[in-house]
Design an enzyme around this catalytic site. Structure first.
Site, PDB file in Angstrom:
ATOM      1  N   SER A 137       0.830  -1.200   0.000  1.00 28.32           N
ATOM      2  CA  SER A 137       0.000   0.000   0.000  1.00 28.32           C
ATOM      3  C   SER A 137       0.869   1.255   0.000  1.00 28.32           C
ATOM      4  O   SER A 137       1.785   1.387   0.822  1.00 28.32           O
ATOM      5  CB  SER A 137      -0.881  -0.049   1.265  1.00 28.32           C
ATOM      6  OG  SER A 137      -1.623   1.114   1.425  1.00 28.32           O
ATOM      7  N   SER A 189      -4.914  13.417  -4.039  1.00 26.71           N
ATOM      8  CA  SER A 189      -5.756  14.611  -4.005  1.00 26.71           C
ATOM      9  C   SER A 189      -5.177  15.749  -3.193  1.00 26.71           C
ATOM     10  O   SER A 189      -5.569  16.892  -3.374  1.00 26.71           O
ATOM     11  CB  SER A 189      -7.120  14.256  -3.435  1.00 26.71           C
ATOM     12  OG  SER A 189      -6.989  13.933  -2.064  1.00 26.71           O
ATOM     13  N   HIS A 217      -9.984  10.755  -7.878  1.00 21.24           N
ATOM     14  CA  HIS A 217      -9.754  12.154  -8.283  1.00 21.24           C
ATOM     15  C   HIS A 217      -9.420  12.283  -9.762  1.00 21.24           C
ATOM     16  O   HIS A 217      -9.009  13.352 -10.211  1.00 21.24           O
ATOM     17  CB  HIS A 217      -8.662  12.779  -7.413  1.00 21.24           C
ATOM     18  CG  HIS A 217      -9.116  12.908  -5.999  1.00 21.24           C
ATOM     19  ND1 HIS A 217      -9.865  13.963  -5.540  1.00 21.24           N
ATOM     20  CD2 HIS A 217      -9.000  12.053  -4.945  1.00 21.24           C
ATOM     21  CE1 HIS A 217     -10.166  13.780  -4.273  1.00 21.24           C
ATOM     22  NE2 HIS A 217      -9.654  12.623  -3.889  1.00 21.24           N
ATOM     23  N   THR A 245     -15.182   7.252  -7.880  1.00 23.40           N
ATOM     24  CA  THR A 245     -16.338   7.848  -7.202  1.00 23.40           C
ATOM     25  C   THR A 245     -17.268   8.452  -8.235  1.00 23.40           C
ATOM     26  O   THR A 245     -16.851   8.781  -9.351  1.00 23.40           O
ATOM     27  CB  THR A 245     -15.900   8.942  -6.209  1.00 23.40           C
ATOM     28  OG1 THR A 245     -17.048   9.397  -5.484  1.00 23.40           O
ATOM     29  CG2 THR A 245     -15.299  10.148  -6.915  1.00 23.40           C
ATOM     30  N   LYS A 248     -17.433  13.209  -7.394  1.00 23.06           N
ATOM     31  CA  LYS A 248     -16.505  14.325  -7.635  1.00 23.06           C
ATOM     32  C   LYS A 248     -16.704  14.819  -9.071  1.00 23.06           C
ATOM     33  O   LYS A 248     -17.640  15.547  -9.335  1.00 23.06           O
ATOM     34  CB  LYS A 248     -15.086  13.905  -7.272  1.00 23.06           C
ATOM     35  CG  LYS A 248     -14.995  13.498  -5.784  1.00 23.06           C
ATOM     36  CD  LYS A 248     -13.605  13.329  -5.279  1.00 23.06           C
ATOM     37  CE  LYS A 248     -13.518  12.595  -3.947  1.00 23.06           C
ATOM     38  NZ  LYS A 248     -13.978  13.319  -2.771  1.00 23.06           N
ATOM     39  N   THR A 277     -26.944  -3.285   2.279  1.00 22.79           N
ATOM     40  CA  THR A 277     -27.287  -1.871   2.360  1.00 22.79           C
ATOM     41  C   THR A 277     -28.218  -1.496   1.210  1.00 22.79           C
ATOM     42  O   THR A 277     -28.129  -2.079   0.127  1.00 22.79           O
ATOM     43  CB  THR A 277     -25.985  -1.015   2.352  1.00 22.79           C
ATOM     44  OG1 THR A 277     -26.329   0.333   2.631  1.00 22.79           O
ATOM     45  CG2 THR A 277     -25.241  -1.080   1.047  1.00 22.79           C
ATOM     46  N   THR A 278     -29.087  -0.534   1.469  1.00 24.54           N
ATOM     47  CA  THR A 278     -30.014  -0.068   0.435  1.00 24.54           C
ATOM     48  C   THR A 278     -29.214   0.489  -0.740  1.00 24.54           C
ATOM     49  O   THR A 278     -28.248   1.233  -0.536  1.00 24.54           O
ATOM     50  CB  THR A 278     -30.915   1.044   1.024  1.00 24.54           C
ATOM     51  OG1 THR A 278     -31.607   0.492   2.142  1.00 24.54           O
ATOM     52  CG2 THR A 278     -31.917   1.559   0.003  1.00 24.54           C
TER      53      THR A 278
HETATM   54  N1  PMP Z   1     -10.568   7.712  -2.358  1.00 24.99           N
HETATM   55  C1  PMP Z   1      -9.983   8.903  -2.293  1.00 24.99           C
HETATM   56  C2  PMP Z   1      -8.575   9.034  -2.768  1.00 24.99           C
HETATM   57  C3  PMP Z   1     -10.675  10.029  -1.795  1.00 24.99           C
HETATM   58  O1  PMP Z   1     -10.075  11.210  -1.734  1.00 24.99           O
HETATM   59  C4  PMP Z   1     -12.012   9.865  -1.365  1.00 24.99           C
HETATM   60  C5  PMP Z   1     -12.847  11.011  -0.810  1.00 24.99           C
HETATM   61  N2  PMP Z   1     -12.317  12.201  -0.681  1.00 24.99           N
HETATM   62  C6  PMP Z   1     -12.571   8.605  -1.443  1.00 24.99           C
HETATM   63  C7  PMP Z   1     -11.836   7.538  -1.934  1.00 24.99           C
HETATM   64  C8  PMP Z   1     -13.978   8.370  -1.011  1.00 24.99           C
HETATM   65  O2  PMP Z   1     -14.855   8.748  -2.043  1.00 24.99           O
HETATM   66  P1  PMP Z   1     -16.348   9.213  -1.716  1.00 24.99           P
HETATM   67  O3  PMP Z   1     -16.256  10.668  -1.345  1.00 24.99           O
HETATM   68  O4  PMP Z   1     -17.129   8.946  -2.933  1.00 24.99           O
HETATM   69  O5  PMP Z   1     -16.779   8.405  -0.538  1.00 24.99           O
END
Ligand code: PMP
Length: 406
Positions: A137, A189, A217, A245, A248, A277-278
């Protein structure tokens, strides 16, 4: 045991360290974003300019997205009514998964309620399916990946940020028969830098490891169709699991993975964070579907945003402000102290109507607190000039040294 005392001292610690979180209360104005109204600390709403939104391309306010959501709301109602397995699998979900799989050139995709959940659910489940798996990681991986790795119960090896040689050293130290997974992001990010994807994939091939990339991102932002850095660098086919995601650049909400049919089938069948989960509201999914389709065929928003980011970086550098070395759309200014970062942010909001949230530990390491600007396609050059002048004035007022103009 005095529970209140324990909670009080936990909160006091945050105040002492200058990193107690204050959420600024705002309303974005559809049609005139980045202008918004701020309800924070005033009697009435005050006009502000937002500089820290992750709705990078303003798709959350795009007519195509809003139109699709209005239509879906009208046609099918507000909620999905259940988990994917029990009544909550709408045709919008099915269509969006097809669209996302195609975007990344993969066999399948799976939606989650957020990017956070997609990382946590997928990493924890995947590694449990691989007995004895070791996860490699990047040290700057997002909290959701760290949570997923921890929840997998697997051993973890942390490699220095974007450091190919260090990753190789760690891979080489493992038994060749051990299942391995390399987890990293494409765009980081808070730094605005990019992973050496091909070099990591070379190592994955050499040491027979799976690859997992978080493109949160980057999706919507890079590549001719918005498939992220892996599309831009022609590397998607070399990555086993691409995660993204929908909240964003796509401007709505939700998360997803894309991968082979087998991997998707495993996660769909074994990941509690997916199963119990829903499912996302069909209204949200319809909006995302419109957004993904739009950004697949339009470079207009991406180009305008890249142009805005380049202009802002240049203005900051010319003014001697400590703009970090970002090669992406993210424009971070290093401050290096939590109280000072908050002070600058407070002055910007109160006196200049500029909203940028200070970024403190644990989002970034202590001593690297910063302000993170994310100009969008609708931030004008005039706004950027005013922002730069405001920052220079505040730097001067707080007696912070400016660098020689770049
Ligand atoms: N991965 C990274 C690198 C993020 O910066 C973020 C949220 N800032 C997430 C995953 C989580 O994404 P979400 O906001 O859709 O929960």
């Amino acid at each position: 045991m005095n529970y209140d005392q324990i909670f009080d001292s936990a909160i006091d610690r945050l105040h002492e360290e200058g990193r107690y979180r204050v959420f600024i209360d705002i309303m974005r104005n559809k049609g005139s974003y980045p202008n918004a109204r701020c309800f924070h600390g005033h009697n009435g709403p005050k006009p502000i300019t937002v500089w820290c939104s992750n709705d990078y391309l303003c798709m959350g306010q795009h007519d195509v997205v809003i139109g699709a959501m209005e239509e879906a709301l009208h046609d099918v109602g507000a909620g999905s009514g259940g988990t994917r397995n029990i009544g909550g699998n709408t045709h919008f979900h099915v269509e969006l998964e097809k669209e996302l799989a195609e975007l990344h050139g993969k066999e399948g995709a799976l939606l989650f309620t957020s990017g956070y959940v997609s990382n946590d659910a997928t990493l924890s489940t995947l590694a449990k399916l691989l007995p004895g798996c070791v996860i490699f990681s990047d040290e700057l991986n997002h909290a959701s990946m760290i949570a997923g790795i921890r929840n997998s119960g697997c051993e973890k090896r942390v490699f220095r940020h974007n450091d190919v040689a260090h990753l190789e050293e760690l891979l080489a130290a493992e038994d060749p028969e051990t299942p391995k997974l390399i987890a990293f992001e494409s765009v980081y990010s808070m730094e605005g830098d990019v992973a050496p994807i091909h070099a990591f994939c070379d190592l994955a091939e050499k040491y027979n490891a799976l690859t997992y990339i978080d493109e949160v991102h980057a999706v919507g932002m890079y590549g001719d169709h918005g498939g992220g850095i892996s599309e831009r660098d022609n590397a998607a086919h070399r990555i086993d699991i691409i995660e993204g995601t929908l909240g964003k650049a796509f401007g709505v909400m939700g998360g997803y993975i894309t991968a082979s049919t087998k991997v998707i089938d495993c996660i769909r069948s074994y990941a509690p964070g997916f199963i119990f989960t829903t499912s996302l509201s069909p209204v949200l999914v319809a909006g995302v579907l419109a957004s993904v389709k739009h950004l697949k065929s339009s470079n207009v928003e991406r180009n305008a945003q890249q142009q805005a980011a380049a202009t802002l970086k240049l203005k900051f550098a010319e003014a001697g402000l400590p703009v970090m070395d970002s090669v992406t759309h993210i424009v971070p200014l290093m401050v290096g102290d939590p109280a000072r970062a908050k002070k600058i942010s407070d002055i910007l909001l109160a006196e200049y109507g500029v909203y940028v949230q200070p970024i403190n530990y644990p989002t970034v390491p202590r001593g690297t607190e910063r302000l993170r600007f994310t100009p969008g396609p609708h931030h004008t050059e005039e706004m950027m000039t005013e922002l730069t002048e405001a920052l220079v004035e505040i730097w001067d007022r707080l007696d912070i040294e400016l660098a020689e103009a770049a």
